[in-house]
Design an enzyme around this catalytic site. Sequence first.
Site, mmCIF file in Angstrom:
data_model
loop_
_atom_site.group_PDB
_atom_site.id
_atom_site.type_symbol
_atom_site.label_atom_id
_atom_site.label_comp_id
_atom_site.label_asym_id
_atom_site.label_seq_id
_atom_site.Cartn_x
_atom_site.Cartn_y
_atom_site.Cartn_z
ATOM 1 N N HIS A 143 0.823 -1.224 0.000
ATOM 2 C CA HIS A 143 0.000 0.000 0.000
ATOM 3 C C HIS A 143 0.855 1.271 0.000
ATOM 4 O O HIS A 143 0.422 2.310 0.505
ATOM 5 C CB HIS A 143 -0.934 0.051 1.214
ATOM 6 C CG HIS A 143 -1.637 -1.239 1.506
ATOM 7 N ND1 HIS A 143 -2.843 -1.583 0.930
ATOM 8 C CD2 HIS A 143 -1.272 -2.291 2.289
ATOM 9 C CE1 HIS A 143 -3.212 -2.786 1.379
ATOM 10 N NE2 HIS A 143 -2.267 -3.244 2.190
ATOM 11 N N SER A 264 14.539 21.250 -15.819
ATOM 12 C CA SER A 264 13.365 22.055 -16.152
ATOM 13 C C SER A 264 13.860 23.389 -16.683
ATOM 14 O O SER A 264 14.899 23.887 -16.263
ATOM 15 C CB SER A 264 12.528 22.266 -14.902
ATOM 16 O OG SER A 264 11.793 23.468 -15.010
ATOM 17 N N LYS A 270 15.707 21.056 -10.758
ATOM 18 C CA LYS A 270 14.981 19.833 -11.075
ATOM 19 C C LYS A 270 15.744 18.853 -11.961
ATOM 20 O O LYS A 270 16.485 19.236 -12.848
ATOM 21 C CB LYS A 270 13.636 20.171 -11.735
ATOM 22 C CG LYS A 270 12.682 20.749 -10.717
ATOM 23 C CD LYS A 270 11.274 20.802 -11.219
ATOM 24 C CE LYS A 270 10.620 19.442 -11.222
ATOM 25 N NZ LYS A 270 9.254 19.557 -11.736
ATOM 26 N N GLU A 277 9.233 8.182 -17.074
ATOM 27 C CA GLU A 277 7.849 8.605 -17.299
ATOM 28 C C GLU A 277 7.362 8.221 -18.696
ATOM 29 O O GLU A 277 6.235 7.761 -18.882
ATOM 30 C CB GLU A 277 7.725 10.118 -17.110
ATOM 31 C CG GLU A 277 7.960 10.557 -15.682
ATOM 32 C CD GLU A 277 8.016 12.080 -15.571
ATOM 33 O OE1 GLU A 277 7.022 12.660 -15.134
ATOM 34 O OE2 GLU A 277 9.038 12.680 -15.942
#
Length: 447
Positions: A143, A264, A270, A277
């Site tokens: 979980h 970024s 970043k 992804e």
Amino acid sequence: MDTHSRYTVSLHYDRRLYRQDIAGSVAHARMLARQGIIADDEAESLVAGLEGIREEIEAESFPWREELEDVHMNIERRLFETVGDVAGKLHTARSRNDQVATDVRLYVKEVIDEALRAIHELRTAFVEKAASNRDVVMPGYTHVQRAQPVLFAHHMLAYFEMFGRDAERMRQARESADAMPLGSGAMAGVPYPIDREWVARELGFGKVSANSMDAVSDRDFLLDFHSAAATCAIHLSRLAEELVLWSSDEFGFVRLDDMYTTGSSIMPQKRNPDFAEIARGKTGRVYGNLVGLLTTLKGLPLTYNRDMQEDKEGLFDTVDTLIPTLQVAAGMVSTMEVQADRMRNAALNSYALATDVADYLVAKGMPFREAHGIVARLSKYAVESGKRLGELDLDTYRRFSDRFDEDVLSITVDSSIRARDVFGGTAPNRVEAAIEAAKAELEAEGA
Ligand code: ARG
């Protein structure tokens, strides 16, 4: 070409099958001569012509003509131009229906071999990461909640197993593609004394198809490949998701190599895990291609129907998606830096030892359910007083049960892991054996 004429054209994608198409034609022409259906010198001209065409295609000097619709007609027409009227003998005892089914089967067998090599490479990356981080401890999750301490190597080997099943499914799909349709003709068989077994051996097929009507209309082997690919895509996306989580500041369990992250444009701090992804995102088209073909084939009467021409673009797309994603995944795993301290701290700063404390009471003779209740209350108390289980003293333990003794204080992350000494468990000796077994399996597969 206008929209109407272009509607039936498949050349822009099926030209990708030129090698398989030529290989099938070469074997067919040789067989025709061996069987006395055409003359030896005719077969020689056909074979030389086909090989010349292959060279033209590879040299990009082949005159592709859309108006000839597909790869088969383009090659056949060109053969007339290069070897003359004898070209008209090539299609003796053959139809485009058994021809295209053969081409696609040859293609699928080849790409499955490529996929298997890519899976092998990825599984090797998991084993190497496991082997070079044998002592690294992390919390295992259920979980997305810290559950029990495990070895990081154990986690890597979970993926080794997962992708091992993908390899198995790919091998099964290869098996279903391994029957040769040539000789089925348009659908009823052909009225010539051909030798199907000989052609099958030439082309590397394990067997010949048993029913001509089934052979020209069967695309189950493509469904098998798509479904193996879709399951593999699930696994790739699950891996990608973990890499996204693990490389976040919140987890900080791994640092992905710069090769697999991008900055970024406005936030200089970043390092976005773009490759992971995209790998996760690519799953959609792989599923889509499976569903597309399932739908195309639904309700088709026997035998060949032109609908089946729609089997190719999705196939190529899945191949072009799955294999690079496997390769990228292997690269991400083998280059990622494991942040062992972060992982260990996450295991320490958790209630991941609660099960071990319950097991401790069980060892003292208490039924597991009762022990579970006591440790639930103990953990709740610890959470409320802002302490880890390992920070409680014996008096506190004994307030919850008088079965606790001094030795409860020696329950640690490492003792917890050591205790899982069952086949398939995370104890170091078991993981060690699993690493050795995995290496042996990879070795047996060859590169
Ligand atoms: N381009 C066709 C396909 O991919 C080749 C077979 C055509 N056969 C036919 N009878 N029109 O299915």
